[in-house]
Design a protein around this motif. Sequence first.
Motif, mmCIF file in Angstrom:
data_model
loop_
_atom_site.group_PDB
_atom_site.id
_atom_site.type_symbol
_atom_site.label_atom_id
_atom_site.label_comp_id
_atom_site.label_asym_id
_atom_site.label_seq_id
_atom_site.Cartn_x
_atom_site.Cartn_y
_atom_site.Cartn_z
ATOM 1 N N ILE A 217 66.033 -54.650 -10.469
ATOM 2 C CA ILE A 217 64.798 -54.084 -11.050
ATOM 3 C C ILE A 217 64.941 -52.573 -11.226
ATOM 4 N N ARG A 218 65.518 -51.916 -10.201
ATOM 5 C CA ARG A 218 65.676 -50.464 -10.297
ATOM 6 C C ARG A 218 66.642 -50.091 -11.419
ATOM 7 N N SER A 219 67.740 -50.826 -11.560
ATOM 8 C CA SER A 219 68.718 -50.532 -12.612
ATOM 9 C C SER A 219 68.110 -50.721 -13.995
ATOM 10 N N LEU A 220 67.382 -51.838 -14.168
ATOM 11 C CA LEU A 220 66.737 -52.079 -15.461
ATOM 12 C C LEU A 220 65.677 -51.028 -15.766
ATOM 13 N N SER A 221 64.961 -50.599 -14.741
ATOM 14 C CA SER A 221 63.932 -49.577 -14.946
ATOM 15 C C SER A 221 64.540 -48.256 -15.395
#
Length: 372
Positions: A217-221
Motif C-alpha cells: 500500500i505504501r509503495s503504491l501510494s
Amino acid sequence: MSRTRELWKRVPAPVVDLALVAAAAVDVWLNLWDDTRLGVSLAAIGCAALAFRRRFPLGVFLLTLPVALTQDVAVAPVVALFTLAERSRNRRLLAVGVALTAVASSTPWPVENLTEAGRTMTLILFVYSLATAAAPVLFGQLVQTRRDLARRLAEIEEVREHERALHAQAVLARERAQLAREMHDVVSHQVSLIAVRAGALQVATNDTDAKEAARTIRSLSVTTLDELRTMVTLLRASGGQATELTPQPTLADLRKLVESSGTHAALKGELAPAVGTPAQRAIYRTVQEALTNVRKHAPGATACIELWQDGDAVGVTVTNTPPTRPSLSLPGSQQGLVGLRERADLLHGTLESGPSEEGGYQVRLRIPLSTD
C-alpha cells in the motif's frame, strides 16, 4: 456586379495597360491638333508611357502633361492622374497634379495664341479642366480607400479568430489550473495520509502478511503521488489547446513566429537552454499576442522582441513604434492580455503592458527561474 468584378480581376495587368495605350493613341489620332514632329513625338511618348504607369505613376503623369498641352486629348492625362491617385497618399501632390493638368489642358498651344483665345475663354477652360482633372483623382482615392478597407476587414476577421482562440485557451487554462489545485490540495493530501498510515502500520505490526500488505500500500501510494505531481505539473503548464497530442511551442519556434507574423519585427537576445518548458511557452504566447496587437492596432509599425535574463529571472520585452497608418477601431474581447497575466501568475511571474515613451506600446513578461 460581383461576378463582373471577378471577371475583370482575371484580366492580366499587361493586357489592361496595352488597351489603355491603344485608347490613348486613338484619342490622339482623332483629336490631333499639333501635327508637327515635336507634337507627334510628345504625344507618342505620353501614350507609350501609360504601359509603365503601375511602376512609375509620377513619372508617367509628368510625361502626359506635354500631351495635354499640345493636343486636345483626355485619355492619357486622365489615366495617368487616376493611377497616381490610386497609388499615392500624398494629398498635396495630387492637388498639384490636378492644377498642372488643368493648366496644361486650358493653355492655348502655341502659347502665342493666348491673346487670340482671350482671357475669359481661357479662364472658363481652366475651370472646366480643373473639374475634369479632379474626377479621376477622386475616383482613384476611392479605389485606394476601398482596397485598404478590404485589407483591414480581412485583418479584423483574422484578429477575431485569433482572439476567440486565445479566449478559449484562457478559459481552458483556468479550468486546468483549478483542476490542478483540487488534485494537489485534496487528492494528493489524502494519498499522502494513506502512505504515512501504511508506513506506520508496516513498522508497528508483527504479522508478516499485514507487513507485506502495508508495504505494498505504501509503495503504491508513493507511486501514485509521483504520478499526481506529474499530472499537476502538466495541467499547470498546458497552454490551452484542446488536445496535447501536438507539440507545444517553445523558444525554438520563436524565430519562425516572428518571421511569419506579418509585421516588421526583429528578435534580439538569447536565453539559456535550461529555461523550463512552461516558461518557454509563456514567452512564446506573450510574443504571439503582442505581435497580433501590433498588426491590429499599429499598422505599419516596427516591433523589437528582446529576450533577457536578469539574475534569477528570465523574460521578454516586446516594444513597437507608433503606427505609420491610421488604424480602425476594432472590436475585441480584451481577453488576450488577461490570459497572458493569468499564465504569468501561474508561474509566479508578472506581466506589464502600456504605452512607451516613444509613443508606441510595450509588453514585458518576467518569470522567476526558481518557480519555473
